[in-house]
Design a protein around this motif. Structure first.
Motif, PDB file in Angstrom:
ATOM      1  N   LEU A 209      -7.364   8.508  14.389  1.00 43.59           N
ATOM      2  CA  LEU A 209      -6.570   9.328  13.656  1.00 43.59           C
ATOM      3  C   LEU A 209      -5.304  10.328  14.113  1.00 43.59           C
ATOM      4  N   GLY A 210      -4.751  10.676  12.962  1.00 39.40           N
ATOM      5  CA  GLY A 210      -3.446  10.844  14.261  1.00 39.40           C
ATOM      6  C   GLY A 210      -2.210   9.562  14.498  1.00 39.40           C
ATOM      7  N   ASP A 211      -2.482   8.218  14.959  1.00 40.16           N
ATOM      8  CA  ASP A 211      -2.012   7.293  14.554  1.00 40.16           C
ATOM      9  C   ASP A 211      -1.138   6.582  13.941  1.00 40.16           C
ATOM     10  N   ILE A 212       0.038   5.972  13.802  1.00 42.03           N
ATOM     11  CA  ILE A 212       1.078   5.615  13.058  1.00 42.03           C
ATOM     12  C   ILE A 212       0.691   4.392  12.766  1.00 42.03           C
ATOM     13  N   VAL A 213       0.867   3.749  11.728  1.00 37.96           N
ATOM     14  CA  VAL A 213       0.777   2.137  11.360  1.00 37.96           C
ATOM     15  C   VAL A 213       1.369   1.741  10.489  1.00 37.96           C
ATOM     16  N   LYS A 214       1.896   1.059  10.951  1.00 41.00           N
ATOM     17  CA  LYS A 214       2.844  -0.014   9.199  1.00 41.00           C
ATOM     18  C   LYS A 214       1.675  -1.034   8.816  1.00 41.00           C
ATOM     19  N   VAL A 215       1.425  -0.941   7.207  1.00 39.80           N
ATOM     20  CA  VAL A 215       0.892  -1.855   6.068  1.00 39.80           C
ATOM     21  C   VAL A 215       1.586  -2.468   5.827  1.00 39.80           C
ATOM     22  N   TRP A 216       1.504  -3.639   5.380  1.00 41.88           N
ATOM     23  CA  TRP A 216       1.731  -4.803   4.337  1.00 41.88           C
ATOM     24  C   TRP A 216       0.327  -5.353   3.390  1.00 41.88           C
ATOM     25  N   PHE A 217       0.537  -4.506   1.868  1.00 41.37           N
ATOM     26  CA  PHE A 217      -0.316  -5.635   0.833  1.00 41.37           C
ATOM     27  C   PHE A 217       0.770  -6.278  -0.586  1.00 41.37           C
ATOM     28  N   GLU A 218      -0.231  -7.299  -0.857  1.00 40.84           N
ATOM     29  CA  GLU A 218       0.374  -7.552  -2.189  1.00 40.84           C
ATOM     30  C   GLU A 218       0.396  -6.401  -3.633  1.00 40.84           C
ATOM     31  N   GLN A 219      -0.930  -6.649  -3.699  1.00 43.58           N
ATOM     32  CA  GLN A 219      -1.224  -5.596  -4.980  1.00 43.58           C
ATOM     33  C   GLN A 219      -1.627  -3.807  -5.009  1.00 43.58           C
ATOM     34  N   VAL A 220      -2.026  -2.991  -5.689  1.00 41.73           N
ATOM     35  CA  VAL A 220      -1.644  -2.229  -5.303  1.00 41.73           C
ATOM     36  C   VAL A 220      -2.987  -1.491  -6.241  1.00 41.73           C
ATOM     37  N   GLU A 221      -3.566  -0.813  -6.544  1.00 45.94           N
ATOM     38  CA  GLU A 221      -3.926   0.127  -7.675  1.00 45.94           C
ATOM     39  C   GLU A 221      -3.561   1.712  -7.901  1.00 45.94           C
ATOM     40  N   GLU A 222      -2.926   1.486  -8.699  1.00 45.50           N
ATOM     41  CA  GLU A 222      -2.717   2.978  -9.068  1.00 45.50           C
ATOM     42  C   GLU A 222      -3.778   4.198  -8.948  1.00 45.50           C
ATOM     43  N   SER A 223      -3.236   5.202  -8.358  1.00 44.18           N
ATOM     44  CA  SER A 223      -4.598   5.957  -8.080  1.00 44.18           C
ATOM     45  C   SER A 223      -4.187   7.357  -7.127  1.00 44.18           C
ATOM     46  N   TYR A 224      -4.310   8.297  -6.825  1.00 48.47           N
ATOM     47  CA  TYR A 224      -3.987   8.976  -5.629  1.00 48.47           C
ATOM     48  C   TYR A 224      -5.129   9.364  -4.846  1.00 48.47           C
ATOM     49  N   PRO A 225      -4.677   8.683  -3.949  1.00 45.86           N
ATOM     50  CA  PRO A 225      -4.241   7.871  -3.289  1.00 45.86           C
ATOM     51  C   PRO A 225      -5.133   6.384  -4.351  1.00 45.86           C
ATOM     52  N   ALA A 226      -2.975   6.011  -3.534  1.00 47.08           N
ATOM     53  CA  ALA A 226      -3.627   4.327  -3.971  1.00 47.08           C
ATOM     54  C   ALA A 226      -4.135   3.462  -3.751  1.00 47.08           C
ATOM     55  N   GLN A 227      -4.615   2.358  -3.660  1.00 46.68           N
ATOM     56  CA  GLN A 227      -5.635   2.288  -3.708  1.00 46.68           C
ATOM     57  C   GLN A 227      -5.591   0.775  -2.762  1.00 46.68           C
TER      58      GLN A 227
END
Length: 108
Positions: A73-91
Motif C-alpha cells: 500500500l502506498g507504492d506509486i505505480v505506472k500501469v498500461w492497459f488496452e481496454q477499460v470498463e467505465e465505472s467508478y472506480p474503473a476496471q
C-alpha cells in the motif's frame, strides 16, 4: 524479457494510462486499486470515502493481472492497459505495469 523490451514490444513507449498510488490490494482477486492524485496522508480513507470524493479523485482504477506480492500500500505505480470498463472506480486488465516509487509509509 526485460521491462524496457516489453514496453517497446507492446507499444508502451507512449505514456502509461495511469500513474498513481496503490490505495488497496486484493490478493484474493489479484488486483490493486490505483488512484491518481491521492497522497499518503489520505490512505486512511475507506473505499466508501473514496467513492464520495470521486470528484476530487476522478482517476481511480481496479487493475487486475498484476503480481500483488510485489507491491505494498502506498507504492506509486505506472500501469498500461488496452481496454477499460467505465465505472467508478474503473476496471482494467494491465498489459504492463511498473513500480515508480517504493513506499516508506509503514516504516518506523
Amino acid at each position: 524479457m526485460k521491462q524496457s523490451e516489453r514496453k517497446r514490444k507492446c507499444g508502451a513507449d507512449v505514456e502509461s494510462n495511469v500513474e498513481g498510488i496503490i490505495f488497496k490490494i486484493e490478493k484474493s482477486s489479484n488486483r490493486i486499486l490505483v488512484v491518481q492524485g491521492l497522497n499518503v496522508e489520505n490512505m486512511h480513507m475507506s473505499i466508501d470515502d473514496l467513492l464520495h470524493k470521486a470528484a476530487q479523485y476522478p482517476e481511480a482504477y481496479w487493475i487486475s493481472g498484476v503480481d500483488c506480492e510485489k507491491y505494498k500500500l502506498g507504492d506509486i505505480v505506472k500501469v498500461w492497459f488496452e481496454q477499460v470498463e467505465e465505472s467508478y472506480p474503473a476496471q482494467a486488465v494491465a498489459t504492463l505495469y511498473e513500480l515508480v516509487e517504493r513506499t516508506r509509509m509503514w516504516e518506523t
